[in-house]
Write a protein that holds these residues in place. Structure first.
Motif, PDB file in Angstrom:
ATOM      1  N   GLY A 214      66.312   4.474  85.128  1.00 40.82           N
ATOM      2  CA  GLY A 214      65.846   4.285  83.771  1.00 40.82           C
ATOM      3  C   GLY A 214      64.617   3.402  83.669  1.00 40.82           C
ATOM      4  N   ARG A 215      64.318   2.628  84.715  1.00 40.98           N
ATOM      5  CA  ARG A 215      63.165   1.742  84.673  1.00 40.98           C
ATOM      6  C   ARG A 215      61.899   2.402  85.201  1.00 40.98           C
ATOM      7  NH1 ARG A 215      65.960  -3.875  86.983  1.00 40.98           N
ATOM      8  NH2 ARG A 215      67.566  -4.047  85.392  1.00 40.98           N
ATOM      9  N   ASP A 216      62.004   3.570  85.657  1.00 39.57           N
ATOM     10  CA  ASP A 216      60.832   4.276  86.170  1.00 39.57           C
ATOM     11  C   ASP A 216      60.004   4.764  85.001  1.00 39.57           C
ATOM     12  OD1 ASP A 216      59.241   6.623  87.145  1.00 39.57           O
ATOM     13  OD2 ASP A 216      60.123   5.965  89.028  1.00 39.57           O
ATOM     14  N   ARG A 217      58.781   4.260  84.878  1.00 36.33           N
ATOM     15  CA  ARG A 217      57.962   4.581  83.713  1.00 36.33           C
ATOM     16  C   ARG A 217      57.585   6.051  83.659  1.00 36.33           C
ATOM     17  NH1 ARG A 217      53.310   0.172  83.999  1.00 36.33           N
ATOM     18  NH2 ARG A 217      53.565   0.686  86.201  1.00 36.33           N
ATOM     19  N   VAL A 218      57.301   6.652  84.805  1.00 36.31           N
ATOM     20  CA  VAL A 218      56.940   8.070  84.811  1.00 36.31           C
ATOM     21  C   VAL A 218      58.122   8.918  84.368  1.00 36.31           C
ATOM     22  CG1 VAL A 218      56.212  10.008  86.254  1.00 36.31           C
ATOM     23  CG2 VAL A 218      55.187   7.746  86.589  1.00 36.31           C
ATOM     24  N   LEU A 219      59.294   8.589  84.876  1.00 38.80           N
ATOM     25  CA  LEU A 219      60.483   9.342  84.487  1.00 38.80           C
ATOM     26  C   LEU A 219      60.787   9.144  83.001  1.00 38.80           C
ATOM     27  CD1 LEU A 219      62.784  11.148  85.506  1.00 38.80           C
ATOM     28  CD2 LEU A 219      64.114   9.084  85.915  1.00 38.80           C
ATOM     29  N   LEU A 220      60.594   7.933  82.509  1.00 40.49           N
ATOM     30  CA  LEU A 220      60.821   7.677  81.092  1.00 40.49           C
ATOM     31  C   LEU A 220      59.861   8.481  80.219  1.00 40.49           C
ATOM     32  CD1 LEU A 220      61.488   3.832  80.912  1.00 40.49           C
ATOM     33  CD2 LEU A 220      63.075   5.661  80.310  1.00 40.49           C
ATOM     34  N   ARG A 221      58.579   8.496  80.589  1.00 42.18           N
ATOM     35  CA  ARG A 221      57.602   9.259  79.811  1.00 42.18           C
ATOM     36  C   ARG A 221      57.924  10.745  79.862  1.00 42.18           C
ATOM     37  NH1 ARG A 221      53.499   6.239  82.529  1.00 42.18           N
ATOM     38  NH2 ARG A 221      52.916   8.184  83.591  1.00 42.18           N
ATOM     39  N   THR A 222      58.332  11.216  81.033  1.00 42.04           N
ATOM     40  CA  THR A 222      58.666  12.629  81.175  1.00 42.04           C
ATOM     41  C   THR A 222      59.897  12.976  80.346  1.00 42.04           C
ATOM     42  OG1 THR A 222      57.788  12.554  83.433  1.00 42.04           O
ATOM     43  CG2 THR A 222      59.109  14.467  82.840  1.00 42.04           C
ATOM     44  N   GLY A 223      60.902  12.111  80.388  1.00 37.98           N
ATOM     45  CA  GLY A 223      62.090  12.347  79.577  1.00 37.98           C
ATOM     46  C   GLY A 223      61.790  12.333  78.093  1.00 37.98           C
ATOM     47  N   LEU A 224      60.918  11.415  77.660  1.00 32.82           N
ATOM     48  CA  LEU A 224      60.538  11.369  76.253  1.00 32.82           C
ATOM     49  C   LEU A 224      59.788  12.632  75.850  1.00 32.82           C
ATOM     50  CD1 LEU A 224      60.267   9.896  73.560  1.00 32.82           C
ATOM     51  CD2 LEU A 224      58.220   8.763  74.455  1.00 32.82           C
ATOM     52  N   GLY A 225      58.881  13.088  76.721  1.00 33.15           N
ATOM     53  CA  GLY A 225      58.145  14.315  76.419  1.00 33.15           C
ATOM     54  C   GLY A 225      59.063  15.519  76.315  1.00 33.15           C
ATOM     55  N   ALA A 226      60.019  15.621  77.241  1.00 32.52           N
ATOM     56  CA  ALA A 226      60.944  16.749  77.208  1.00 32.52           C
ATOM     57  C   ALA A 226      61.871  16.665  75.999  1.00 32.52           C
ATOM     58  CB  ALA A 226      61.765  16.783  78.495  1.00 32.52           C
ATOM     59  N   ALA A 227      62.298  15.451  75.636  1.00 37.76           N
ATOM     60  CA  ALA A 227      63.177  15.283  74.475  1.00 37.76           C
ATOM     61  C   ALA A 227      62.469  15.679  73.184  1.00 37.76           C
ATOM     62  CB  ALA A 227      63.651  13.833  74.393  1.00 37.76           C
ATOM     63  N   THR A 228      61.211  15.279  73.035  1.00 28.98           N
ATOM     64  CA  THR A 228      60.485  15.647  71.818  1.00 28.98           C
ATOM     65  C   THR A 228      60.204  17.143  71.770  1.00 28.98           C
ATOM     66  OG1 THR A 228      58.355  15.138  72.893  1.00 28.98           O
ATOM     67  CG2 THR A 228      59.415  13.373  71.639  1.00 28.98           C
ATOM     68  N   LEU A 229      59.888  17.736  72.915  1.00 29.50           N
ATOM     69  CA  LEU A 229      59.637  19.174  72.956  1.00 29.50           C
ATOM     70  C   LEU A 229      60.885  19.951  72.558  1.00 29.50           C
ATOM     71  CD1 LEU A 229      57.548  21.415  73.836  1.00 29.50           C
ATOM     72  CD2 LEU A 229      58.713  21.393  76.048  1.00 29.50           C
ATOM     73  N   ASN A 230      62.030  19.585  73.146  1.00 30.34           N
ATOM     74  CA  ASN A 230      63.277  20.300  72.873  1.00 30.34           C
ATOM     75  C   ASN A 230      63.798  20.006  71.468  1.00 30.34           C
ATOM     76  OD1 ASN A 230      65.518  21.968  73.935  1.00 30.34           O
ATOM     77  ND2 ASN A 230      66.716  20.105  73.689  1.00 30.34           N
ATOM     78  N   GLY A 231      63.730  18.742  71.058  1.00 26.01           N
ATOM     79  CA  GLY A 231      64.260  18.377  69.749  1.00 26.01           C
ATOM     80  C   GLY A 231      63.491  19.000  68.596  1.00 26.01           C
ATOM     81  N   THR A 232      62.174  18.947  68.647  1.00 24.27           N
ATOM     82  CA  THR A 232      61.375  19.549  67.577  1.00 24.27           C
ATOM     83  C   THR A 232      61.518  21.061  67.559  1.00 24.27           C
ATOM     84  OG1 THR A 232      59.424  19.534  69.041  1.00 24.27           O
ATOM     85  CG2 THR A 232      59.691  17.671  67.518  1.00 24.27           C
ATOM     86  N   TYR A 233      61.655  21.654  68.733  1.00 23.39           N
ATOM     87  CA  TYR A 233      61.840  23.108  68.832  1.00 23.39           C
ATOM     88  C   TYR A 233      63.111  23.539  68.108  1.00 23.39           C
ATOM     89  CZ  TYR A 233      62.535  27.630  71.236  1.00 23.39           C
ATOM     90  OH  TYR A 233      62.746  28.954  71.545  1.00 23.39           O
ATOM     91  N   HIS A 234      64.203  22.860  68.393  1.00 19.14           N
ATOM     92  CA  HIS A 234      65.458  23.219  67.746  1.00 19.14           C
ATOM     93  C   HIS A 234      65.423  22.905  66.249  1.00 19.14           C
ATOM     94  CE1 HIS A 234      66.957  23.348  71.925  1.00 19.14           C
ATOM     95  NE2 HIS A 234      67.834  24.196  71.433  1.00 19.14           N
ATOM     96  N   GLY A 235      64.767  21.804  65.891  1.00 22.79           N
ATOM     97  CA  GLY A 235      64.641  21.491  64.477  1.00 22.79           C
ATOM     98  C   GLY A 235      63.866  22.561  63.723  1.00 22.79           C
ATOM     99  N   LEU A 236      62.777  23.043  64.302  1.00 22.25           N
ATOM    100  CA  LEU A 236      61.984  24.078  63.646  1.00 22.25           C
ATOM    101  C   LEU A 236      62.775  25.373  63.497  1.00 22.25           C
ATOM    102  CD1 LEU A 236      59.193  25.113  62.596  1.00 22.25           C
ATOM    103  CD2 LEU A 236      58.795  25.915  64.937  1.00 22.25           C
ATOM    104  N   LEU A 237      63.450  25.803  64.571  1.00 20.86           N
ATOM    105  CA  LEU A 237      64.203  27.053  64.498  1.00 20.86           C
ATOM    106  C   LEU A 237      65.353  26.947  63.491  1.00 20.86           C
ATOM    107  CD1 LEU A 237      64.337  28.278  68.199  1.00 20.86           C
ATOM    108  CD2 LEU A 237      62.628  28.713  66.440  1.00 20.86           C
ATOM    109  N   PHE A 238      65.972  25.787  63.423  1.00 24.05           N
ATOM    110  CA  PHE A 238      67.020  25.565  62.420  1.00 24.05           C
ATOM    111  C   PHE A 238      66.433  25.725  61.015  1.00 24.05           C
ATOM    112  CE2 PHE A 238      69.290  22.739  59.537  1.00 24.05           C
ATOM    113  CZ  PHE A 238      70.607  23.085  59.759  1.00 24.05           C
ATOM    114  N   LEU A 239      65.312  25.089  60.768  1.00 22.04           N
ATOM    115  CA  LEU A 239      64.660  25.167  59.457  1.00 22.04           C
ATOM    116  C   LEU A 239      64.297  26.606  59.106  1.00 22.04           C
ATOM    117  CD1 LEU A 239      61.900  22.755  58.179  1.00 22.04           C
ATOM    118  CD2 LEU A 239      61.575  25.214  58.012  1.00 22.04           C
ATOM    119  N   LEU A 240      63.688  27.310  60.070  1.00 17.76           N
ATOM    120  CA  LEU A 240      63.245  28.677  59.800  1.00 17.76           C
ATOM    121  C   LEU A 240      64.427  29.623  59.588  1.00 17.76           C
ATOM    122  CD1 LEU A 240      60.263  29.069  62.297  1.00 17.76           C
ATOM    123  CD2 LEU A 240      60.171  28.726  59.823  1.00 17.76           C
ATOM    124  N   THR A 241      65.511  29.404  60.315  1.00 20.25           N
ATOM    125  CA  THR A 241      66.683  30.270  60.160  1.00 20.25           C
ATOM    126  C   THR A 241      67.237  30.187  58.743  1.00 20.25           C
ATOM    127  OG1 THR A 241      67.261  30.093  62.503  1.00 20.25           O
ATOM    128  CG2 THR A 241      69.016  30.732  60.993  1.00 20.25           C
TER     129      THR A 241
END
Length: 412
Positions: A214-241
């Motif tokens: 959890g202290r690895d900055r690269v892994l943290l940034r990568t996890g944050l990027g993947a979380a925002t990509l996946n979370g916003t994607y599902h939020g948009l599809l939910f809204l559009l549905t």
């Protein structure tokens, strides 16, 4: 690698079919339910804020059990854990289809998410020991990944068809017999292996304990990027549905077809993801993959999706889909390459947990904003802000240069 772990020549492809088939089941779970949410809400009298837990509950169960998978496999063996999770998935599917209220329905989704958290990564681990290193293993991983990427698209289409022909309960019941068939086949084909002892705190004998992932900055940034990509994607599809089926009056089948531009490009591009990363590097692809959805959400805030599908909704879906095409594989490779092999068993589940938590957090927020406001703009604005945070997390990776992470040879 022991002989009991290696798939025989005659069983290599049937085993891969079982593993890939189960990966499709895991991948379809979100899209199967997504299309059915408005129908379920109307039938059971549930608000969007309540019914969204059928999606976020699955993601919550997935995130909750990801870090326990390696310990369970070390104690009981991959084969036992994998097959037990398949059985649990089938039973939860059956219970969900027969549920008469939201509490049991949501509970079965959490259970199915927990089972998928065991089968999805463990299937990949079984491939790593059942197929010899080299072209055969790479081919097996490519097939496994392609099935997973195609699962979301398949789930949209199957759900739309089931809702039109048989009703929403079959969306939950259908995976049960499929999972049972794969389980029976897996009992014969999934290889036995020697149960490994749980890893010590030091990781390897004679070496100091590695710094927590959890202290690895690269892994943290990568996890944050993947979380925002996946979370916003599902939020948009939910809204559009909800917009398509509720406000625009589209049928579930038509609504499912309308969402395809957001997922088909990824399914088609998965076989070429490796060469794309080798040519352009993970840093550039992750940044571009964060910028494209952000542009889509900003466009949606400016001109919210409406019945003018071709000029308003479609461009947003294509931009969000482009984000996955560009950065999905690059994010996974960056996460794996950011830590040494001795730490991946604990680091990668944390990264995958971050991916799921993006949906767990953003789906309820999107549903609440849709309930609180008649205008979709507030929800779209939040998705844009979160996507901007993902882009901010991706930009430091541009300094890492063009080449993708060097391949590290793993022990057989």
């Amino acid at each position: 690698m022991t002989t009991t772990e290696r798939a025989s020549a005659g069983h290599a492809w049937p085993l891969l079919l079982v593993l890939s088939g189960n990966m499709v089941l895991d991948a379809t779970e979100v899209s199967l339910v997504l299309v059915a949410l408005p129908v379920i809400g109307n039938d059971l009298g549930l608000s969007p804020l309540t019914v969204q837990w059928l999606m976020s509950g699955f993601a919550l169960g997935f995130a909750a059990l990801l870090t326990s998978g390696p310990r369970l496999a070390a104690r009981f063996g991959r084969r036992r854990v994998y097959l037990a999770a398949m059985l649990g998935f089938a039973l939860a599917s059956l219970a969900g289809g027969l549920a008469d209220g939201p509490a049991l329905l949501i509970a079965t989704r959490v259970v199915k998410g927990a089972c998928a958290a065991l089968t999805a990564p463990m299937g990949l681990a079984i491939i790593g020991t059942a197929y010899p290193e080299g072209p055969e293993r790479r081919r097996a991983v490519s097939v496994y990944s392609a099935f997973g990427a195609a699962g979301f698209t398949a789930g949209l289409l199957v759900s739309g068809a089931l809702l039109e022909a048989a009703g929403w309960r079959w969306v939950f019941l259908l995976p049960a017999p499929v999972a049972l068939v794969l389980l029976l086949w897996g009992l014969r084909l999934v290889p036995h292996e020697v149960t490994a002892r749980p890893p010590s705190a030091a990781g390897r004998a004679g070496l100091p304990a590695p710094e927590p992932p959890g202290r690895d900055r690269v892994l943290l940034r990568t996890g944050l990027g993947a979380a925002t990509l996946n979370g916003t994607y599902h939020g948009l599809l939910f809204l559009l549905t909800f917009q398509m089926q509720g406000q625009l009056g589209l049928s579930p089948w038509t609504g499912a077809l309308a969402l395809l531009p957001a997922c088909v490009p990824l399914a088609v591009s998965v076989p070429f993801a490796g060469s794309l990363v080798r040519r352009h590097g993970t840093g550039r692809l992750i940044a571009l993959g964060a910028a494209a959805p952000l542009l889509g959400y900003l466009l949606a805030v400016w001109r919210p999706p409406s019945d003018a599908y071709l000029t308003r909704t479609l461009p947003v879906l294509l931009l969000v889909g482009a984000g996955f095409v560009l950065s999905f594989a690059a994010l996974n490779m960056r996460a794996a390459g950011s830590v040494p092999p001795s730490r991946r068993a604990t680091a990668i589940p944390l990264y995958q947990m971050a991916v799921q938590l993006g949906a767990v957090l953003l789906l309820p927020l999107t549903a609440w904003l849709l309930t609180a406001f008649d205008d979709p703009r507030p929800a779209l604005a939040v998705l844009a802000v979160v996507a901007a945070a993902g882009l901010a997390a991706a930009l430091p990776g541009l300094r890492d240069g063009r080449p993708g992470p060097p391949a590290r040879k793993e022990p057989a």
